[in-house]
Design a protein around this motif. Structure first.
Motif, short mmCIF file in Angstrom:
data_model
loop_
_atom_site.label_atom_id
_atom_site.label_comp_id
_atom_site.label_asym_id
_atom_site.label_seq_id
_atom_site.Cartn_x
_atom_site.Cartn_y
_atom_site.Cartn_z
N VAL A 465 0.87 -1.17 0.00
CA VAL A 465 0.00 0.00 0.00
C VAL A 465 0.90 1.21 0.00
N VAL A 466 0.33 2.36 -0.38
CA VAL A 466 1.09 3.61 -0.38
C VAL A 466 0.82 4.33 0.93
N SER A 467 1.87 4.72 1.60
CA SER A 467 1.69 5.42 2.88
C SER A 467 2.76 6.49 3.03
N VAL A 468 2.39 7.55 3.70
CA VAL A 468 3.33 8.63 4.03
C VAL A 468 3.09 9.03 5.48
N GLU A 469 4.14 9.49 6.11
CA GLU A 469 4.06 9.91 7.52
C GLU A 469 4.77 11.25 7.64
N SER A 470 4.15 12.18 8.36
CA SER A 470 4.76 13.51 8.45
C SER A 470 4.41 14.16 9.78
N ALA A 471 5.43 14.76 10.41
CA ALA A 471 5.19 15.53 11.63
C ALA A 471 4.67 16.92 11.27
#
Length: 576
Positions: A465-471
């Protein structure tokens, strides 16, 4: 060594052209290792309420046991009911016991596919929001081909192929190539050695099978119950059947040797050929029934083709080893035996090409699958070694003609000083060494996922799956945290989008508003993603349509108060 006349090369080229046409044309999928294609909940999904069960869909049938599918909670405790059931075509479900809480759950599977190969994997889904830490490390999933048990099983598998190839080669050489009336006693020890290697390696596979398909622990080799379980599986039955056939073959060989030694050779050779053909075919079937040929489409055609391929390889490559031994050690080797072996090798090569082309088409199917997968690259390497073998065979053919022209009734022992015999011995020894390389590559191929299914699985929604994480920091009170965005399956068409927001302490952070848009590098958009609040810290939408593949820019706006917000921009790679 082999007879490869010019017409053989013409047919070989025609066969290669046909193979290219088959690859270009493609066919129905041919899976030979079970591959997970989808699941409910989906891989990486964040759901609002805990599920009552987990459903997995594979490309082919798998063998079920209490530990085949396991579900672990965020602390690594098993929470399934240990009763997986078949719900439909290649669809399996397992219930969840107790009252599952929030956090990330791990689904681990350790199964045996229809072609008797163990397959293992794991994925996660979350209830409410992902956990800061999960129990994935306790899933117990291991690579069956790694560790001492996996390495020992691979060695036994190679030894079994080697023994079968050598045994087929020496028996064919004695029955088809040896001059009647000439003592074949020098080759009896070779028959005994090949038989012993095959029996020992088959027995080793049977004893290792339980630990190999299970935990992979050496300590499990002492578990008698595992051996009983193995004997109830298809692979166990086939291995046990092979041992029985080898016992029958040993008795038949002993009877034939006594008959010919006693001077009753008339008619015995035909009986020996018939017995060897029946026993050899049945033994080869124990491989075909447990390998790639037994799974996927056209098994009724693929399994006989696999049997012919294995026997032809034994007659050719195994015969090369026997001939190399005979040329060096047997003083009374009849020169006409070399010419007879050339004819046997010619027929064997034709059978190998025909069956090899069919199996390659069935297990590869397309040029991208040939060049982009491990199976395809191994197949290319094997083809290159076989091509070199054919070239050396052509040289050996010329030497054989020279020897035959000098007098077919002369024994090799009297002619060893002549250049033709010296060159023949060196050439055959080189061919036999290359034959060992072919066997080694073949052993690896039998445990490698076929190119067609591997190439398809590379883009499977179940795999990635496509995932991104950002503060983020909106600048206001309670405005610091982290946003995790998951696009499932991350390809063109309908997708589920999940946004989970957590604070600096790892707890879910409930913000007033989340907005998102997608803009493609090709100028499409921005497309508004209609997120809705599903629960505290979790926003989601199902069925959001992504029209084209490529790189998209995700603009995620997080608002923490009436005046404090921030927009985060991150790239997303959408697959076809």
């Amino acid at each position: 060594m082999t007879v490869i006349a010019s017409r053989t090369y013409r047919w070989f080229v025609v066969a290669l052209v046909c193979l290219g046409g088959l690859w270009a044309g493609g066919s129905a999928p041919a899976d030979a290792h079970a591959v997970l294609t989808s699941s409910t909940p989906a891989r990486g999904a964040v759901i609002a309420a805990p599920p009552s069960r987990v459903v997995l869909v594979f490309t082919e049938e798998i063998a079920l046991s209490a530990d085949a599918i396991r579900v672990l909670d965020p602390e690594g405790r098993r929470v399934d009911d240990a009763r997986p059931v078949l719900e439909g075509a290649n669809t399996y479900a397992i219930g969840l016991g107790g009252r599952p809480g929030r956090g990330t759950y791990t689904v681990a599977y350790q199964v045996v596919s229809a072609d008797s190969h163990p397959v293992a994997g794991a994925f996660t889904f979350s209830v409410g929001a992902p956990s800061a830490a999960t129990g994935t490390g306790a899933s117990g999933v291991h690579d069956p081909d790694s560790g001492p048990v996996g390495w020992a099983y691979a060695g036994a598998r190679f030894g079994a192929y080697l023994g079968m190839t050598a045994l087929t080669g020496v028996v064919c050489f004695v029955l088809l190539c040896w001059t009647q009336g000439t003592s074949h006693r020098p080759l009896r020890r070779a028959v005994t050695t090949a038989w012993a290697v095959l029996v020992a390696c088959t027995l080793t596979q049977l004893l290792l099978r339980g630990a190999y398909t299970g935990s992979g622990r050496v300590a499990d080799l002492a578990d008698v119950s595992l051996l009983a379980d193995v004997l109830g599986t298809k692979a166990g039955v086939l291995l046990l059947g092979r041992l029985g056939l080898l016992a029958v073959g040993a008795a038949a060989w002993a009877w034939w040797c006594r008959s010919t030694t006693a001077g009753r050779a008339a008619g015995r050779n035909r009986v020996g050929l018939l017995g060897a053909a029946v026993t050899g075919t049945a033994s080869a079937w124990t491989w075909a029934g447990a390998e790639h040929a037994s799974a996927g489409p056209q098994p009724a055609l693929a399994m006989p083709a696999d049997v012919i391929h294995l026997l032809a390889a034994g007659a050719w490559i195994g015969g090369l080893g026997v001939l190399a031994f005979a040329l060096k050690r047997v003083e009374a080797l009849p020169a006409d035996a070399v010419a007879r072996f050339s004819r046997v090798a010619f027929v064997s090569v034709c059978a190998l090409v025909a069956t090899g082309l069919y199996q390659s088409w069935r297990q590869v199917g397309s040029l991208p699958a040939l060049t982009d997968t491990r199976f395809g690259l191994l197949l290319l390497a094997k083809s290159a070694v076989v091509a070199l073998l054919l070239c050396l065979g052509y040289v050996a053919r010329r030497r054989t003609r020279a020897i035959a022209g000098a007098g077919t009734r002369t024994t090799a022992g009297h002619e060893r000083g002549r250049p033709a015999w010296r060159g023949l011995r060196r050439g055959v020894a080189a061919e036999a060494a290359l034959g060992l390389g072919v066997l080694a590559i073949t052993t690896v191929l039998t445990t490698t996922e076929p190119a067609r299914s591997a190439h398809t699985a590379a883009a499977s929604p179940a795999d990635v799956v496509v995932s991104v994480e950002s503060a983020f920091d909106t600048g206001g009170p309670g405005g610091k945290g982290k946003a995790d965005v998951v696009v499932d399956p991350g390809g063109v068409g309908p997708n589920a989008v999940h946004v989970t927001v957590v604070g600096p302490d790892g707890r879910l952070l409930d913000v007033p508003e989340i907005r998102a848009t997608l803009t493609s590098s090709g100028g499409i958009g921005p497309l508004a993603v209609p997120l809705r609040r599903a629960s505290e810290g979790h926003w989601t939408v199902s069925g959001f349509q992504v029209p084209t593949p490529g790189t998209w820019e995700l603009a995620l706006t997080v608002r923490s108060s009436d005046v404090d917000q921030i927009t985060l921009r991150r790239p997303l790679d959408i697959r076809r």
